[in-house]
Design an enzyme around this catalytic site. Structure first.
Site, mmCIF file in Angstrom:
data_model
loop_
_atom_site.group_PDB
_atom_site.id
_atom_site.type_symbol
_atom_site.label_atom_id
_atom_site.label_comp_id
_atom_site.label_asym_id
_atom_site.label_seq_id
_atom_site.Cartn_x
_atom_site.Cartn_y
_atom_site.Cartn_z
ATOM 1 N N ASN A 227 0.875 -1.169 0.000
ATOM 2 C CA ASN A 227 0.000 0.000 0.000
ATOM 3 C C ASN A 227 0.917 1.225 0.000
ATOM 4 O OD1 ASN A 227 -1.784 2.042 0.516
ATOM 5 N ND2 ASN A 227 -2.732 1.075 2.307
ATOM 6 N N ARG B 106 -2.503 -2.072 -3.527
ATOM 7 C CA ARG B 106 -3.716 -1.291 -3.333
ATOM 8 C C ARG B 106 -3.656 -0.091 -4.275
ATOM 9 N NH1 ARG B 106 -5.137 3.154 1.030
ATOM 10 N NH2 ARG B 106 -7.331 3.344 0.557
ATOM 11 N N HIS C 169 -12.833 2.734 -0.134
ATOM 12 C CA HIS C 169 -12.852 1.701 0.919
ATOM 13 C C HIS C 169 -13.503 0.409 0.416
ATOM 14 C CE1 HIS C 169 -13.059 5.037 4.257
ATOM 15 N NE2 HIS C 169 -11.793 4.688 4.044
ATOM 16 N N GLY D 43 -13.294 4.764 10.173
ATOM 17 C CA GLY D 43 -11.896 4.934 10.578
ATOM 18 C C GLY D 43 -11.651 6.424 10.674
ATOM 19 N N ASN D 44 -10.435 6.840 10.342
ATOM 20 C CA ASN D 44 -10.205 8.274 10.258
ATOM 21 C C ASN D 44 -10.966 8.798 9.038
ATOM 22 O OD1 ASN D 44 -9.141 10.598 11.314
ATOM 23 N ND2 ASN D 44 -7.226 10.414 10.166
ATOM 24 N N GLY D 45 -10.850 8.065 7.932
ATOM 25 C CA GLY D 45 -11.786 8.249 6.821
ATOM 26 C C GLY D 45 -12.998 7.379 7.124
ATOM 27 N N ARG E 146 -12.308 15.239 7.540
ATOM 28 C CA ARG E 146 -13.097 15.641 6.361
ATOM 29 C C ARG E 146 -14.526 15.980 6.772
ATOM 30 N NH1 ARG E 146 -11.375 10.494 3.622
ATOM 31 N NH2 ARG E 146 -9.272 10.902 2.839
ATOM 32 N N ASP F 223 -9.378 12.030 17.186
ATOM 33 C CA ASP F 223 -9.325 10.684 17.746
ATOM 34 C C ASP F 223 -10.533 10.467 18.659
ATOM 35 O OD1 ASP F 223 -8.739 8.373 19.382
ATOM 36 O OD2 ASP F 223 -6.697 8.518 18.625
ATOM 37 N N MET F 224 -11.341 9.477 18.326
ATOM 38 C CA MET F 224 -12.587 9.247 19.059
ATOM 39 C C MET F 224 -12.328 8.961 20.548
ATOM 40 S SD MET F 224 -15.774 9.473 18.763
ATOM 41 C CE MET F 224 -16.235 9.571 17.043
ATOM 42 N N ARG F 225 -11.168 8.363 20.844
ATOM 43 C CA ARG F 225 -10.857 8.096 22.265
ATOM 44 C C ARG F 225 -10.766 9.399 23.041
ATOM 45 N NH1 ARG F 225 -6.216 4.125 20.266
ATOM 46 N NH2 ARG F 225 -6.324 5.734 18.686
ATOM 47 N N VAL G 225 -12.874 3.255 14.604
ATOM 48 C CA VAL G 225 -13.979 3.708 15.454
ATOM 49 C C VAL G 225 -15.049 2.616 15.539
ATOM 50 C CG1 VAL G 225 -15.804 5.443 15.726
ATOM 51 C CG2 VAL G 225 -13.543 6.131 14.885
ATOM 52 N N GLY G 226 -15.437 2.076 14.406
ATOM 53 C CA GLY G 226 -16.509 1.082 14.359
ATOM 54 C C GLY G 226 -16.196 -0.160 15.172
ATOM 55 N N GLU H 217 -8.184 -5.415 5.154
ATOM 56 C CA GLU H 217 -8.004 -5.064 3.744
ATOM 57 C C GLU H 217 -6.830 -5.794 3.121
ATOM 58 O OE1 GLU H 217 -8.581 -1.017 5.282
ATOM 59 O OE2 GLU H 217 -9.294 -0.515 3.282
HETATM 60 P P1 ADP Z 1 -7.493 4.903 9.003
HETATM 61 O O1 ADP Z 1 -7.109 3.537 8.467
HETATM 62 O O2 ADP Z 1 -8.594 5.569 8.260
HETATM 63 O O3 ADP Z 1 -6.351 5.797 9.337
HETATM 64 P P2 ADP Z 1 -8.403 3.442 11.370
HETATM 65 O O4 ADP Z 1 -9.416 2.514 10.827
HETATM 66 O O5 ADP Z 1 -7.115 2.882 11.853
HETATM 67 O O6 ADP Z 1 -8.170 4.655 10.397
HETATM 68 O O7 ADP Z 1 -9.095 4.263 12.547
HETATM 69 C C1 ADP Z 1 -8.379 5.225 13.256
HETATM 70 C C2 ADP Z 1 -9.329 5.902 14.225
HETATM 71 O O8 ADP Z 1 -9.964 4.918 15.051
HETATM 72 C C3 ADP Z 1 -8.647 6.826 15.209
HETATM 73 O O9 ADP Z 1 -8.519 8.106 14.663
HETATM 74 C C4 ADP Z 1 -9.608 6.815 16.398
HETATM 75 O O10 ADP Z 1 -10.566 7.850 16.234
HETATM 76 C C5 ADP Z 1 -10.307 5.501 16.283
HETATM 77 N N1 ADP Z 1 -9.948 4.549 17.361
HETATM 78 C C6 ADP Z 1 -8.904 3.707 17.393
HETATM 79 N N2 ADP Z 1 -8.920 2.984 18.537
HETATM 80 C C7 ADP Z 1 -10.003 3.385 19.237
HETATM 81 C C8 ADP Z 1 -10.576 3.040 20.503
HETATM 82 N N3 ADP Z 1 -10.024 2.118 21.287
HETATM 83 N N4 ADP Z 1 -11.710 3.677 20.876
HETATM 84 C C9 ADP Z 1 -12.282 4.608 20.083
HETATM 85 N N5 ADP Z 1 -11.796 4.975 18.897
HETATM 86 C C10 ADP Z 1 -10.664 4.392 18.467
#
Ligand code: ADP
Length: 408
Positions: free
Chosen positions: A10, A95, A184, A214-216, A245, A286-288, A335-336, A388
């Site tokens: 990737n 990718r 995605h 995710g972040n996206g 975004r 960052d959701m955390r 996040v999911g 992926e």
């Molecule tokens: P990408 O591949 O789009 O960069 P990811 O799928 O790795 O993103 O997701 C990253 C995001 O997931 C982080 O920015 C954060 O908001 C969220 N995240 C990661 N771990 C946790 C957690 N334990 N609790 C809540 N949110 C989380």
């Protein structure tokens, strides 16, 4: 010897992520990341994963370009006895972000494919050039090996025109190849299939809403294994509220900012792609961190969360209507997979639609795909960790498969 390994690459503009997998069982043999390519502070982090895994190794030294990066990766793999010259390597899977309308399937790369990916640069100016650099470098390193492009857009090429066309002048749209492509796709394909498996059904038998957060972030509506709608569009900017975004905005916001805010197209591009979404709303993406701030009573973080959930819920409702019948809603990506409060909030109030989560099941932490709705629920709510790389490796291997002939 049968070649059963696939290297997944990737390639970003200044980074290369990689995994080496054995397709006999999908086992990961090694993975790593080269980042800040072209800077003084480049770094390669390599993790061998065979035999219970080994210590990660790091190289902290300037790595000038993708060629040097890939050579360094090849060196690390060779150190573990997994070199790129091994007869066990069947193919390299790349990718590729944008495959346009043309690429509906993973494709063995030749000159014509390279030309077409290059032709798509105007609609994917950030991603496709970097993907191409990675491909060209890998091809120079192993010209005899099949290299396969797996496109982020491919899974969405099945969308009907009623979903993929914007309601703008047809001639203008066609001239500039403006339509909804979606991204995605590799994740949506993997997660929708895995969700069917989790329900003990074939993909053809189920309708799934996939929420890749995710972040996206993007949502898709998958009917019987076929994507019929997704939230990202010409670019990954459309749809859900994301880390940085905006997702959907009235397009008039853009010319308003040009006319009244005196901003240039490039400035607005940066604003909407990098400085909006959660980070624009509350300073954190960052959701955390956002959850931590909410727990401390931070109102700005609370509003950002509410806007994020409101949009998500609108899409669940819209895709429910698109599908007519929904068997499962699957949450995936950072996040999911991890944020139980997001999953709970996203389906709360949707009991009439058959959607609800079991509080206890939702709060369990696990890396496994699982159902978090109560048994009586009409619609299964699932958490399905995306993979992926495995999906790219599978699609690559399915295409070049048994390579005994090449090594005979
Ligand atoms: P990408 O591949 O789009 O960069 P990811 O799928 O790795 O993103 O997701 C990253 C995001 O997931 C982080 O920015 C954060 O908001 C969220 N995240 C990661 N771990 C946790 C957690 N334990 N609790 C809540 N949110 C989380």
């Amino acid at each position: 010897m049968t070649a059963t390994r696939v290297l997944v690459l990737n390639s970003g503009s200044s980074s290369v992520k990689y995994q080496l997998l054995d397709m006999r069982d999908g086992a990961r043999l090694a993975q790593g990341l080269v980042e800040r390519i072209g800077e003084e502070t480049s770094r390669l982090k390599h993790t061998p994963l065979t035999g219970g895994g080994g210590e990660s190794r790091e190289q902290n030294r300037p790595i000038a370009d993708h060629e040097e990066a890939l050579k360094a990766v090849a060196g690390e793999l060779a150190h573990d006895g997994l070199g790129l010259d091994s007869p066990e390597l069947a193919a390299i899977g790349h990718r590729v972000v944008h495959g346009g309308k043309f690429f509906t399937q993973p494709t063995v790369i030749d000159d014509a494919v390279l030309k077409e990916v290059e032709r798509l640069i105007p609609v994917a100016p950030l991603h496709n050039p970097a993907n191409l650099t990675g491909i060209r470098t890998a091809m120079a390193l192993r010209p005899d090996l099949p290299q396969v492009a797996v496109f982020d857009t491919a899974f969405h090429t099945t969308m009907p025109e009623s979903a993929s066309r914007y309601a703008i002048d047809v001639k203008t749209a066609d001239e500039h190849r403006i339509r909804r492509y979606g991204f995605h796709g590799t994740s949506h394909a993997y997660v929708s299939r895995r969700t069917a498996e989790l329900l003990g059904k074939e993909p053809e038998e189920v309708n799934v809403i996939v929420l890749h957060l995710g972040n996206g972030a993007s949502a898709s509506a998958v009917r019987g294994g076929v994507c019929v709608e997704t939230s990202m569009g010409l670019t990954p900017l459309e749809g859900l509220v994301m880390g940085t975004r905006s997702g959907d905005v009235d397009p008039a916001v853009i010319f308003h900012l040009m006319r009244v805010g005196n901003m240039s197209a490039d400035e607005i591009d940066v604003l909407l792609n990098k400085k909006s979404g959660l980070i624009g709303l509350c300073g954190d993406n960052d959701m955390r961190e956002i959850r931590r701030r909410i727990d401390e009573g931070d109102q700005e973080a609370r509003l950002a969360f509410d806007i994020y959930i409101h949009r998500l819920k609108k899409y669940i409702g819209a895709y429910y209507a698109v599908l007519g019948r929904v068997d499962a809603v699957a949450f995936t990506a950072g996040v999911g997979e991890n944020a139980a409060p997001v999953r709970e909030a996203a389906v709360s109030g949707l009991e009439e639609l058959g959607l609800t989560v079991d509080g206890e099941l939702n709060s369990v932490r696990s890396d496994e795909a699982r159902i978090i709705s109560p048994e009586y629920a009409r619609v299964a709510v699932a958490v399905v960790p995306t993979d992926e790389e495995l999906e790219i490796a599978r699609q690559t291997y399915a295409l070049v498969g048994d390579s005994d002939r090449r090594h005979a």
